[in-house]
Write a protein that holds these residues in place. Structure first.
Motif, short mmCIF file in Angstrom:
data_model
loop_
_atom_site.label_atom_id
_atom_site.label_comp_id
_atom_site.label_asym_id
_atom_site.label_seq_id
_atom_site.Cartn_x
_atom_site.Cartn_y
_atom_site.Cartn_z
N PRO A 1 -0.26 -2.61 4.65
CA PRO A 1 0.16 -1.32 4.12
C PRO A 1 0.51 -0.15 5.05
O PRO A 1 0.45 0.09 6.10
CB PRO A 1 -1.24 -1.07 3.68
N VAL A 2 1.38 0.83 4.47
CA VAL A 2 2.03 2.11 5.03
C VAL A 2 1.33 3.15 4.30
O VAL A 2 1.69 3.37 3.14
CB VAL A 2 3.67 2.04 5.25
N ALA A 3 0.48 3.95 4.83
CA ALA A 3 -0.09 4.90 4.10
C ALA A 3 0.90 6.05 3.71
O ALA A 3 2.06 6.46 4.39
CB ALA A 3 -1.13 5.34 5.09
N PRO A 4 0.61 6.83 2.74
CA PRO A 4 1.69 7.77 2.05
C PRO A 4 1.57 9.07 3.23
O PRO A 4 0.41 9.27 3.97
CB PRO A 4 1.08 8.41 1.06
N GLU B 1 -2.38 1.98 -3.94
CA GLU B 1 -1.28 1.26 -3.85
C GLU B 1 0.12 1.94 -3.41
O GLU B 1 1.08 0.97 -3.35
CB GLU B 1 -1.08 0.65 -5.31
N LEU B 2 0.06 3.32 -3.25
CA LEU B 2 1.31 3.83 -2.54
C LEU B 2 1.49 3.21 -1.34
O LEU B 2 2.63 3.23 -0.87
CB LEU B 2 1.13 5.22 -2.55
N GLN B 3 0.39 2.95 -0.70
CA GLN B 3 0.61 1.81 0.52
C GLN B 3 1.59 0.56 0.51
O GLN B 3 2.14 0.34 1.39
CB GLN B 3 -0.69 1.45 1.19
N ILE B 4 1.47 -0.06 -0.75
CA ILE B 4 2.50 -1.12 -0.84
C ILE B 4 3.89 -0.69 -0.90
O ILE B 4 4.74 -1.33 -0.27
CB ILE B 4 1.98 -1.78 -2.33
N ALA B 5 3.97 0.20 -1.80
CA ALA B 5 5.45 0.79 -1.64
C ALA B 5 6.05 1.26 -0.26
O ALA B 5 7.02 0.94 -0.02
CB ALA B 5 5.55 2.11 -2.74
N GLY B 6 5.16 1.82 0.56
CA GLY B 6 5.55 2.22 1.87
C GLY B 6 5.82 0.92 2.66
O GLY B 6 6.60 1.00 3.38
N ALA B 7 5.03 -0.06 2.24
CA ALA B 7 5.28 -1.48 3.05
C ALA B 7 6.63 -2.13 2.56
O ALA B 7 7.45 -2.26 3.66
CB ALA B 7 4.18 -2.41 2.90
N GLU C 1 8.73 2.65 4.74
CA GLU C 1 8.73 4.29 5.11
C GLU C 1 7.71 4.79 4.20
O GLU C 1 7.36 4.21 2.86
CB GLU C 1 10.00 4.84 4.77
N ALA C 2 6.92 5.75 4.58
CA ALA C 2 5.71 6.17 3.87
C ALA C 2 6.12 7.08 2.51
O ALA C 2 7.51 7.75 2.63
CB ALA C 2 4.81 7.16 4.78
N VAL C 3 5.59 6.77 1.55
CA VAL C 3 5.84 7.75 0.09
C VAL C 3 5.31 9.02 0.54
O VAL C 3 4.12 9.29 1.35
CB VAL C 3 4.89 6.80 -1.09
N GLN C 4 6.33 9.99 0.26
CA GLN C 4 5.69 11.48 0.36
C GLN C 4 5.07 11.78 -0.59
O GLN C 4 5.28 11.64 -2.15
CB GLN C 4 7.19 12.16 0.82
N VAL C 5 3.96 12.65 -0.30
CA VAL C 5 3.13 13.28 -1.27
C VAL C 5 2.96 14.69 -1.08
O VAL C 5 3.07 15.20 0.12
CB VAL C 5 1.78 12.47 -1.47
N VAL C 6 2.53 15.47 -2.16
CA VAL C 6 2.56 16.90 -2.04
C VAL C 6 1.44 17.60 -2.72
O VAL C 6 0.94 16.94 -4.01
CB VAL C 6 3.88 17.51 -2.61
N PRO C 7 0.68 18.37 -2.19
CA PRO C 7 -0.54 18.98 -2.98
C PRO C 7 0.09 19.81 -4.35
O PRO C 7 1.09 20.42 -4.28
CB PRO C 7 -0.96 20.35 -1.95
N GLY C 8 -0.80 19.57 -5.44
CA GLY C 8 -0.50 20.38 -6.53
C GLY C 8 -0.33 21.75 -6.58
O GLY C 8 -1.00 22.32 -5.70
#
Length: 491
Positions: free
Chosen positions: A104-107, A233-239, A243-250
């Motif tokens: 896994p690659v963490a967001p 599961e965003l870690q799967i997309a990262g893998a 590259e890490a999935v980018q996330v942002v505070p609401g």
């Protein structure tokens, strides 16, 4: 300057010029039943009512009632296209996802200035706010309970913020700031988090993310035991992308959104509250589901109150799907293949070469397993593999076992082995009284009152199309000469 991170627009740029993979139109389309009705003919595939076909993904640039907004449908409605998008062989996508789960690659969190999904902000407190006029959510049929978000990734976290998860649910727009969401009992981590909030009678903050890199939407459909509670599961997309999935505070809720989405709906799931799914239509139906039938409207879906909607500035894309289409097979089936491979590789390594969750089962109900036997002592290991598959994925109903010389992606080859390496009186296994998917209409108690006590129970089937190891000489396929340069005869 670093390369642009993966998102939906980067994926579309990669496939736009590939023959037969992408088509866009400026002809006006009504999102109410017409859009899905058109795509049914062009590219839906799966268990959609015939005639249908597997074709290109389609972008509708002129959506009636929604100027400046586009709708994309069927991006993953082809296993070969998914393989192209993920830069991998379509026959081994299950193995690829299985490996991604283990690496896994963490967001990574970014600022609002770095998040295209928050370029435009609409607050539900605004006097003119109405999500039904803002988001071009289509209906699949004229009987649908309303406009549905079918490709929205729900992102939420536990009360203590120590665990987070993404899942996909069917969500209907009920009124200007209300969404009805069906959370299947016992199957999703978001449901487990919701129970925590309900225990303290607090609303659960979530984001609903629309218009994403398929690495995210495919990864989001993994289920236990492959991805246990708290495995984001965003870690799967990262893998998958390395590259890490980018996330942002609401901007309006205490939850994270996917920064490179096309749209983010910020909302709260109200605690201990429900509503009738088809409250606006009373049609009795929700929307078409993966088995190919109209899903019944649920009398008690969760109530979602919208707090804000954000989106990209430049012609934001609403991504949607047809419930029973080949797209569901890609999103549900490929992760299920990975889950099965993960379990059988640990229990009986080297005996299951590959797994395919075919369109006839909607990606969930049926799998074909390619078996390798080394010697006579392996006889029966194929049936053990089938039992492991059922334990890996409770919604699986039918397993077909074939030998390693059979192409599991060729339905004619699979049926050939059932006709020439199978005897019904000895090669059928039936397992009664097990759990399965409640959307299968044959699992209603009235269908079989003696065996189906409650909805969602099923008898499960194994068709063993493998030949006995000690009879292999009788089952050797006709061998043809290998011609290395055969393609020159097509020039």
């Amino acid at each position: 300057m670093s390369e642009q991170p993966y998102d939906l627009r980067k994926v579309l740029a990669e496939i736009k010029d590939l023959p037969g993979q992408y088509h866009e139109t400026d002809v006006e389309i009504d999102p109410n039943a017409d859009l899905a009705g058109v795509y049914r003919y062009i590219g839906a595939g799966g268990t959609v009512m015939r005639p249908t076909t597997e074709g290109p993904t389609m972008m509708f640039n002129n959506v009636k009632g929604f100027p400046g907004s586009r709708v994309l449908i069927g991006l993953q409605a082809s296993r070969q296209r998914v393989a192209t998008i993920l830069h991998h062989d379509y026959k081994t996508l299950g193995q690829m996802l299985n490996e991604a789960v283990t690496k896994p690659v963490a967001p990574v969190e970014v600022t609002r200035e770095q998040a295209p999904a928050q370029e435009v902000v609409h607050l539900a407190s605004d006097a003119d706010f109405d999500i039904r006029k803002l988001l071009a959510a289509p209906t699949n049929t004229e009987d649908d309970a309303g406009p549905y978000i079918t490709m929205g990734v729900v992102y939420g976290h536990s009360v203590d913020h120590q665990q987070s998860d993404v899942t996909i649910h069917r969500m209907v727009l009920e009124d200007k700031d209300t969404i009805g969401m069906y959370i299947m009992p016992g199957g999703r981590h978001i449901g487990a988090f919701l129970k925590e909030y309900e225990a303290i009678n607090e609303p659960m903050p979530i984001t609903i993310n629309i218009g994403l890199d398929p690495a995210i939407t495919i990864g989001a459909t993994f289920e236990p035991p492959t991805t246990p509670l708290g495995y984001n599961e965003l870690q799967i997309a990262g893998a998958l992308r390395n590259e890490a999935v980018q996330v942002v505070p609401g901007v309006a809720v205490d939850a994270l959104g996917i920064a490179r989405a096309e749209w983010i709906i910020e909302a709260e799931i109200l605690p201990n509250q429900s509503m009738q799914e088809d409250i606006n239509t009373n049609s009795g139906y929700a929307m078409p589901e993966f088995p190919g039938y109209n899903g019944s409207a649920n009398p008690a879906v969760n109530v979602i109150k919208v707090k804000a909607v954000t989106h990209r500035q430049d012609n934001p894309i609403v991504q949607t799907t047809i419930g029973p289409s080949e797209e569901h097979v890609s999103m549900a089936g490929i992760p299920t293949e990975a889950s099965i491979l993960s379990l059988v590789d640990r229990a009986i390594p080297g005996k299951v070469l590959n797994v395919y969750n075919a369109p006839a089962g909607g990606g969930k109900l049926m799998t074909i397993m390619q078996i390798h036997k080394d010697n006579e002592a392996d006889e029966g290991i194929q049936r053990q593999a089938a039992l492991l598959a059922f334990s890996a994925f409770k919604e699986l109903k039918t397993v077909i076992l074939v030998d390693e010389d059979v192409d599991i992606f060729d339905w004619n080859d699979v049926m050939w082995t059932i006709n020439t390496r199978f005897q019904a009186d000895r090669d059928i296994m039936v397992l009664e009284g097990l759990r399965n998917h409640p959307l299968d209409p044959s699992e209603l108690p009235e269908y079989d009152p003696a065996r189906i006590r409650v909805r969602g129970m099923s008898s499960k089937l194994v068709l063993d199309g493998t030949f006995p190891y000690d009879m292999q000489k009788s089952f050797k396929r006709a061998q043809f000469k290998e011609i290395a340069d055969w393609q020159k005869y097509l020039d």
